[in-house]
Design an enzyme around this catalytic site. Structure first.
Site, PDB file in Angstrom:
ATOM      1  N   HIS A 196     -13.489  82.720 -69.183  1.00 17.32           N
ATOM      2  CA  HIS A 196     -12.667  81.527 -68.995  1.00 17.32           C
ATOM      3  C   HIS A 196     -12.861  80.648 -70.231  1.00 17.32           C
ATOM      4  O   HIS A 196     -14.007  80.349 -70.613  1.00 17.32           O
ATOM      5  CB  HIS A 196     -13.131  80.738 -67.778  1.00 17.32           C
ATOM      6  CG  HIS A 196     -12.741  81.322 -66.446  1.00 17.32           C
ATOM      7  ND1 HIS A 196     -13.006  82.606 -66.102  1.00 17.32           N
ATOM      8  CD2 HIS A 196     -12.097  80.760 -65.384  1.00 17.32           C
ATOM      9  CE1 HIS A 196     -12.536  82.822 -64.860  1.00 17.32           C
ATOM     10  NE2 HIS A 196     -11.986  81.716 -64.411  1.00 17.32           N
ATOM     11  N   GLU A 199      -9.495  76.151 -70.347  1.00 20.21           N
ATOM     12  CA  GLU A 199      -8.949  75.625 -69.079  1.00 20.21           C
ATOM     13  C   GLU A 199      -9.102  74.103 -69.146  1.00 20.21           C
ATOM     14  O   GLU A 199      -8.120  73.376 -69.162  1.00 20.21           O
ATOM     15  CB  GLU A 199      -9.713  76.225 -67.891  1.00 20.21           C
ATOM     16  CG  GLU A 199      -9.208  75.770 -66.528  1.00 20.21           C
ATOM     17  CD  GLU A 199     -10.035  76.328 -65.352  1.00 20.21           C
ATOM     18  OE1 GLU A 199     -11.198  76.722 -65.564  1.00 20.21           O
ATOM     19  OE2 GLU A 199      -9.503  76.345 -64.219  1.00 20.21           O
TER      20      GLU A 199
HETATM   21  N1  ADE Z   1     -14.610  79.843 -60.589  1.00 17.40           N
HETATM   22  C1  ADE Z   1     -13.636  80.040 -59.692  1.00 17.40           C
HETATM   23  N2  ADE Z   1     -12.474  79.559 -60.153  1.00 17.40           N
HETATM   24  C2  ADE Z   1     -12.711  79.044 -61.388  1.00 17.40           C
HETATM   25  C3  ADE Z   1     -11.918  78.417 -62.377  1.00 17.40           C
HETATM   26  N3  ADE Z   1     -10.610  78.194 -62.200  1.00 17.40           N
HETATM   27  N4  ADE Z   1     -12.524  78.004 -63.508  1.00 17.40           N
HETATM   28  C4  ADE Z   1     -13.822  78.213 -63.678  1.00 17.40           C
HETATM   29  N5  ADE Z   1     -14.612  78.792 -62.794  1.00 17.40           N
HETATM   30  C5  ADE Z   1     -14.067  79.217 -61.649  1.00 17.40           C
HETATM   31 ZN    ZN Z   2     -10.749  81.527 -62.703  1.00 15.68          ZN
END
Ligand code: ADE
Ligand code: ZN
Length: 336
Positions: A196, A199
């Protein structure tokens, strides 16, 4: 055929799904009863009403609390069974699902309980629904790298059934560089790598995911759009982005779906895909995500099909399987 039905029938892969985030409040209550756990909410409706978030951390706090009802191998099996039934109804033919072992091992649930429960449901989903799947072990980035190494060690007996490692949880203040060594080790073990990034975190975290973690795929990546050189690099490297529109809305990554950058990503040559992230918490499974963002952004059928196409080319399936999925996708589009 209207777009709603076209999307439901469109063959697709889901590449960004946290299995713990598919825990619907009804199943949460059923598991709490089975395991004799008191929930801090009186009803299913009260749980849903609590799902109001203004940032990622608001969600994570409630998501980790919800996972406490998951105790036995059967619980993890039931959780994943429910996800696969729902995904199959949405046209998912292949899913690459995340799990967060540390959320469970830190509560005293053995790694084996989690992994074997999920793997049994994955085998059943192939028999029952014809949905194939792969498992991705995510490290929790709010914990330290030693804890990630300990998790990789605990996973050792299962590594032949785990496709890759990922990085999730609280992004801000926990840059990818914190996990460079454990990702290098995972690479040596032959595991795929995803993370990730972008975000909530800045474009620099996406650069770090590329350059320091050597990711094969990028989860979210929204904030990459702030850096034109990064966008060019992602496009040149044909890096798949697993984008999650309803998650972005619920976690205030975008102010409205009308402002979602999904078509801008495609226009920039990015290999974007549509995914549900944590569908029980964000108000929809993968087809709901396609429909909502298609309506809000006025996506064309070609754009919708491109997103589904990217989901196969961005998967960790072998080339022959990807080609077979693309043939079926083309046949579906040709017939509609
Ligand atoms: N764990 C579950 N969903 C998540 C997300 N959108 N961003 C980071 N960690 C997560
Ligand atoms: Zn995620």
């Amino acid at each position: 055929m209207d777009t709603r039905d076209f999307i439901a029938g469109l063959p697709k892969a889901e590449l960004h799904l946290h299995i713990e985030g598919s825990l619907e409040p009804e199943l949460m209550f059923a598991l709490a009863r089975r395991n004799r756990i008191d929930l801090p909410f009186p009803t299913v409706e009260a749980v849903r009403a609590a799902y109001q978030f203004s940032r990622l951390q608001d969600f994570l706090d409630i998501y980790y609390a919800g996972a406490d009802v998951l105790r036995t191998e059967q619980d993890f099996h039931d959780l994943a069974d429910a996800y696969f039934a729902r995904a199959a109804a949405d046209g998912v033919v292949h899913a690459e699902i995340f799990f967060d072992p540390q959320t469970h091992t830190d509560r005293g649930i053995p790694f084996q309980v989690v992994a074997d429960g999920l793997l049994a449901a994955m085998r059943a989903a192939e028999q029952r629904h014809g949905v194939t799947s792969k498992l991705i072990l995510c490290f929790l980035r709010h914990l330290d790298e030693d804890a990630a190494f300990a998790t990789l060690d605990a996973a050792e007996p299962w590594l032949d059934r785990i496709a890759g490692v990922g990085l999730d949880s609280s992004e801000l203040g926990h840059p990818p560089e914190k996990f460079a060594r454990v990702f290098a080790e995972a690479g040596k073990l032959g595991l795929k790598r995803v993370a990730h990034a972008g975000e909530e975190g800045p474009p620099d975290y996406v650069w770090q995911a590329l350059d320091l973690l050597n990711v094969d795929r990028l989860d979210h990546g929204n904030r990459s759009l702030e850096d034109p050189q990064l966008v060019r690099t992602l496009a040149e490297r044909e890096m798949t982005l697993t984008v999650c529109p309803l998650s972005n809305l619920k976690l205030c990554v975008v102010d409205s779906l009308a402002q979602h950058p999904i078509d801008r990503m495609l226009d920039c040559g990015l290999y974007a895909t549509i995914n549900s992230d944590d569908p029980a918490y964000f108000g929809g499974y993968v087809a709901d995500n396609y429909r909502a963002v298609a309506a809000a952004r006025g996506l064309t059928r070609d754009q919708i099909v491109q997103l589904a196409r990217n989901s196969f080319t961005g998967s960790f399936l072998d080339d022959a399987s990807i080609a077979a999925h693309l043939d079926r996708l083309d046949a579906y589009v040709g017939a509609h």
